[in-house]
Design an enzyme around this catalytic site. Structure first.
Site, PDB file in Angstrom:
ATOM      1  N   GLY A 104      41.148 -89.275 -17.098  1.00 35.13           N
ATOM      2  CA  GLY A 104      41.524 -90.667 -16.702  1.00 35.13           C
ATOM      3  C   GLY A 104      43.006 -90.811 -17.572  1.00 35.13           C
ATOM      4  O   GLY A 104      43.037 -90.387 -18.609  1.00 35.13           O
ATOM      5  N   VAL A 149      56.147 -84.676 -27.043  1.00 30.88           N
ATOM      6  CA  VAL A 149      56.194 -83.510 -27.027  1.00 30.88           C
ATOM      7  C   VAL A 149      57.719 -82.623 -26.666  1.00 30.88           C
ATOM      8  O   VAL A 149      58.359 -81.972 -27.343  1.00 30.88           O
ATOM      9  CB  VAL A 149      55.388 -83.083 -26.050  1.00 30.88           C
ATOM     10  CG1 VAL A 149      55.179 -81.332 -25.689  1.00 30.88           C
ATOM     11  CG2 VAL A 149      53.873 -83.551 -26.617  1.00 30.88           C
ATOM     12  N   ASP A 156      37.703 -85.647 -23.724  1.00 34.80           N
ATOM     13  CA  ASP A 156      36.625 -84.696 -24.183  1.00 34.80           C
ATOM     14  C   ASP A 156      36.531 -83.438 -23.199  1.00 34.80           C
ATOM     15  O   ASP A 156      36.452 -82.299 -23.627  1.00 34.80           O
ATOM     16  CB  ASP A 156      35.323 -84.926 -24.786  1.00 34.80           C
ATOM     17  CG  ASP A 156      34.549 -85.652 -23.860  1.00 34.80           C
ATOM     18  OD1 ASP A 156      35.124 -86.421 -22.865  1.00 34.80           O
ATOM     19  OD2 ASP A 156      33.486 -85.951 -24.105  1.00 34.80           O
ATOM     20  N   SER A 179      38.863 -82.701 -20.727  1.00 36.85           N
ATOM     21  CA  SER A 179      40.018 -82.039 -20.972  1.00 36.85           C
ATOM     22  C   SER A 179      40.036 -81.158 -21.757  1.00 36.85           C
ATOM     23  O   SER A 179      40.776 -79.929 -21.955  1.00 36.85           O
ATOM     24  CB  SER A 179      41.252 -83.083 -20.955  1.00 36.85           C
ATOM     25  OG  SER A 179      41.183 -83.937 -19.879  1.00 36.85           O
ATOM     26  N   ASP A 231      38.661 -95.083 -24.082  1.00 37.20           N
ATOM     27  CA  ASP A 231      37.333 -95.359 -24.571  1.00 37.20           C
ATOM     28  C   ASP A 231      37.119 -95.068 -26.028  1.00 37.20           C
ATOM     29  O   ASP A 231      36.207 -95.526 -26.620  1.00 37.20           O
ATOM     30  CB  ASP A 231      36.365 -94.333 -23.773  1.00 37.20           C
ATOM     31  CG  ASP A 231      36.254 -94.665 -22.214  1.00 37.20           C
ATOM     32  OD1 ASP A 231      36.425 -95.824 -21.838  1.00 37.20           O
ATOM     33  OD2 ASP A 231      35.932 -93.787 -21.563  1.00 37.20           O
ATOM     34  N   ARG A 266      29.544-123.147 -19.936  1.00 36.90           N
ATOM     35  CA  ARG A 266      29.027-121.783 -19.212  1.00 36.90           C
ATOM     36  C   ARG A 266      28.874-120.878 -20.257  1.00 36.90           C
ATOM     37  O   ARG A 266      29.120-120.735 -21.524  1.00 36.90           O
ATOM     38  CB  ARG A 266      30.357-121.454 -18.613  1.00 36.90           C
ATOM     39  CG  ARG A 266      30.283-122.064 -17.175  1.00 36.90           C
ATOM     40  CD  ARG A 266      31.417-121.874 -16.275  1.00 36.90           C
ATOM     41  NE  ARG A 266      31.333-122.821 -15.318  1.00 36.90           N
ATOM     42  CZ  ARG A 266      32.355-123.037 -14.254  1.00 36.90           C
ATOM     43  NH1 ARG A 266      33.694-122.317 -14.506  1.00 36.90           N
ATOM     44  NH2 ARG A 266      32.322-123.565 -13.368  1.00 36.90           N
ATOM     45  N   ARG A 280      31.563 -96.407 -20.641  1.00 35.64           N
ATOM     46  CA  ARG A 280      30.408 -95.843 -19.812  1.00 35.64           C
ATOM     47  C   ARG A 280      29.354 -95.407 -20.700  1.00 35.64           C
ATOM     48  O   ARG A 280      28.039 -95.659 -20.666  1.00 35.64           O
ATOM     49  CB  ARG A 280      30.810 -94.520 -18.998  1.00 35.64           C
ATOM     50  CG  ARG A 280      29.873 -94.528 -17.709  1.00 35.64           C
ATOM     51  CD  ARG A 280      30.784 -93.886 -16.694  1.00 35.64           C
ATOM     52  NE  ARG A 280      31.881 -94.543 -15.988  1.00 35.64           N
ATOM     53  CZ  ARG A 280      32.856 -93.951 -15.601  1.00 35.64           C
ATOM     54  NH1 ARG A 280      32.879 -92.408 -15.688  1.00 35.64           N
ATOM     55  NH2 ARG A 280      33.736 -94.516 -15.129  1.00 35.64           N
TER      56      ARG A 280
HETATM   57  P1  ATP Z   1      38.313 -89.414 -19.637  1.00 37.33           P
HETATM   58  O1  ATP Z   1      36.862 -89.321 -20.253  1.00 37.33           O
HETATM   59  O2  ATP Z   1      39.193 -90.104 -20.187  1.00 37.33           O
HETATM   60  O3  ATP Z   1      38.253 -89.391 -18.114  1.00 37.33           O
HETATM   61  P2  ATP Z   1      38.217 -86.487 -19.828  1.00 37.33           P
HETATM   62  O4  ATP Z   1      39.161 -85.420 -20.199  1.00 37.33           O
HETATM   63  O5  ATP Z   1      37.062 -86.533 -20.467  1.00 37.33           O
HETATM   64  O6  ATP Z   1      38.947 -87.959 -19.930  1.00 37.33           O
HETATM   65  P3  ATP Z   1      36.940 -85.026 -17.370  1.00 37.33           P
HETATM   66  O7  ATP Z   1      37.016 -85.791 -16.102  1.00 37.33           O
HETATM   67  O8  ATP Z   1      35.795 -85.186 -18.211  1.00 37.33           O
HETATM   68  O9  ATP Z   1      37.932 -86.130 -18.184  1.00 37.33           O
HETATM   69  O10 ATP Z   1      37.711 -83.818 -17.600  1.00 37.33           O
HETATM   70  C1  ATP Z   1      39.312 -83.592 -16.977  1.00 37.33           C
HETATM   71  C2  ATP Z   1      39.182 -82.208 -16.591  1.00 37.33           C
HETATM   72  O11 ATP Z   1      39.003 -81.403 -17.359  1.00 37.33           O
HETATM   73  C3  ATP Z   1      38.471 -81.870 -15.436  1.00 37.33           C
HETATM   74  O12 ATP Z   1      38.701 -82.456 -13.992  1.00 37.33           O
HETATM   75  C4  ATP Z   1      38.200 -80.498 -15.293  1.00 37.33           C
HETATM   76  O13 ATP Z   1      39.433 -79.838 -14.598  1.00 37.33           O
HETATM   77  C5  ATP Z   1      38.556 -80.063 -16.949  1.00 37.33           C
HETATM   78  N1  ATP Z   1      37.208 -79.895 -17.428  1.00 37.33           N
HETATM   79  C6  ATP Z   1      36.462 -80.675 -17.984  1.00 37.33           C
HETATM   80  N2  ATP Z   1      35.181 -80.216 -18.624  1.00 37.33           N
HETATM   81  C7  ATP Z   1      35.455 -78.895 -18.265  1.00 37.33           C
HETATM   82  C8  ATP Z   1      34.768 -77.645 -18.726  1.00 37.33           C
HETATM   83  N3  ATP Z   1      33.315 -77.703 -19.088  1.00 37.33           N
HETATM   84  N4  ATP Z   1      35.261 -76.321 -18.322  1.00 37.33           N
HETATM   85  C9  ATP Z   1      36.484 -76.594 -17.655  1.00 37.33           C
HETATM   86  N5  ATP Z   1      37.239 -77.579 -17.449  1.00 37.33           N
HETATM   87  C10 ATP Z   1      36.623 -78.742 -17.807  1.00 37.33           C
END
Ligand code: ATP
Length: 318
Positions: free
Chosen positions: A11, A23, A103, A105, A127, A162, A171
């Site tokens: 997200g 960066v 997490d 990612s 979050d 109210r 979540r």
């Molecule tokens: P947010 O929680 O803010 O949405 P996030 O990084 O936790 O961020 P995710 O949708 O869980 O979002 O992960 C983003 C991307 O990271 C996934 O679409 C996938 O490509 C990769 N990813 C997530 N989990 C794994 C995993 N266990 N192994 C490999 N790639 C992963």
């Protein structure tokens, strides 16, 4: 290391652009090249790369969202997808990667590190549910955006006896709802981490109404139930006219606060410099106001806890 890539994944969160800029400009400052990867891990697999020189990251510091776009990539979850990504990176001469995301990612970042690609994570999610850092990029902005909306509701709530149930993002974690509840002076906060007794809540609401409290505000984390479901469950509130508001995606957007811009700038520079001195498999954190590095695994193996002090404040000060 001469060429470092950066991507945003999961997200989006306000401040991601400031991290990208940091960066890229840290690379330039150190005489290195920076490559932007479009649409997270999906762009890595497709080799969708764009050079990020000094000018390419100009004028983005205070812009919400991410100029690199973000995506969820199912292909990257497979070994085959990750191997393609790795070979695309090698073909482009990329020697290190900064992953900005949550997490999920970081799971992906760790797998790339295990495949031999030096990788550093930057926690970017509204979050704030990532262990290893006191704050994630975007959290402060989301709290302030939600607070502004809640304070407007407060004005109208007090004029009409109210009860407002405001559903905010969260979540699996209640950091955002809890911070908003304290900042808005809400009477109750309902978070995924703590059990909820509807009976108890109704009893307290009836007592508030008997005590002539003109308005009451409940901040509800979306992960517990929807605000409409809560309204249906709160059968006897002693006379309050219950209204429901769902803040939804407005909490994700907008320009980052100065706190998030500064945090993202520090984290972006620290991540790039950490790669340059040979660090990998680690995430950047802001712990007690200082930049730190810790294992990427912490992000999913360790639970970050809500502040008991803040939880008590909602109870004490309502
Ligand atoms: P947010 O929680 O803010 O949405 P996030 O990084 O936790 O961020 P995710 O949708 O869980 O979002 O992960 C983003 C991307 O990271 C996934 O679409 C996938 O490509 C990769 N990813 C997530 N989990 C794994 C995993 N266990 N192994 C490999 N790639 C992963």
């Amino acid at each position: 290391m001469d060429r470092i890539a950066v991507l945003t994944s999961g997200g989006d969160s306000p401040g991601m652009n400031a991290a990208i800029r940091a960066v890229a400009r840290t690379c330039v400052y150190n005489g290195k090249e920076c490559i932007g990867v479009m649409r997270g891990y999906e762009g890595l697999i497709e080799g969708d790369f764009t050079p990020l020189n000094r000018a390419a990251v100009g004028g983005i510091l205070h812009r919400g969202g991410t100029i690199l776009k973000t995506a969820r990539s199912e292909r990257f979850r497979t070994e085959e997808g990750r191997k393609i990504a790795l070979s695309k990176m090698k073909d482009a001469g990329i020697e290190g990667l900064v992953v900005i995301g949550g997490d999920g990612s970081f799971h992906g970042a760790k797998l790339l590190h295990d495949l031999g690609m030096p990788t550093i994570g930057i926690p970017g999610t509204i979050d704030n549910d990532v262990a290893g850092t006191d704050e994630t990029i975007g959290y402060d902005t989301a709290v302030n955006t939600a607070l502004e909306a809640v304070m407007r509701l407060r004005d109208t709530a007090s004029s009409h006896d109210r009860l407002f149930i405001v559903e905010v993002m969260g979540r699996n974690a209640g950091f955002l709802p809890l911070e908003v509840a304290v900042a808005a002076g809400a009477e109750y906060v309902v978070v995924p981490e703590l059990p909820l007794s509807i009976g108890n809540l109704c009893q307290k609401l009836r007592a508030s109404h008997e005590n002539k409290k003109s308005h009451t505000l409940i901040i509800l984390a979306e992960g517990v139930m929807t605000a409409n479901e809560m309204k249906d469950k709160l059968q006897d509130t002693g006379g309050y006219d219950a209204r429901v508001t769902v803040l939804g995606h407005i909490q994700r957007g907008g320009s980052p606060t100065s706190f998030d811009v500064v945090l993202a700038s520090r984290m972006g520079a620290y991540a790039a410099e950490s790669l340059m001195v040979g660090k990998s498999g680690l995430m950047v954190g802001n712990v007690n106001h200082r930049m730190t590095l810790s294992d990427l695994e912490r992000a999913w193996s360790e639970q970050k806890h809500l502040s008991p002090e803040l939880l008590n404040l909602v109870e004490k000060l309502n």
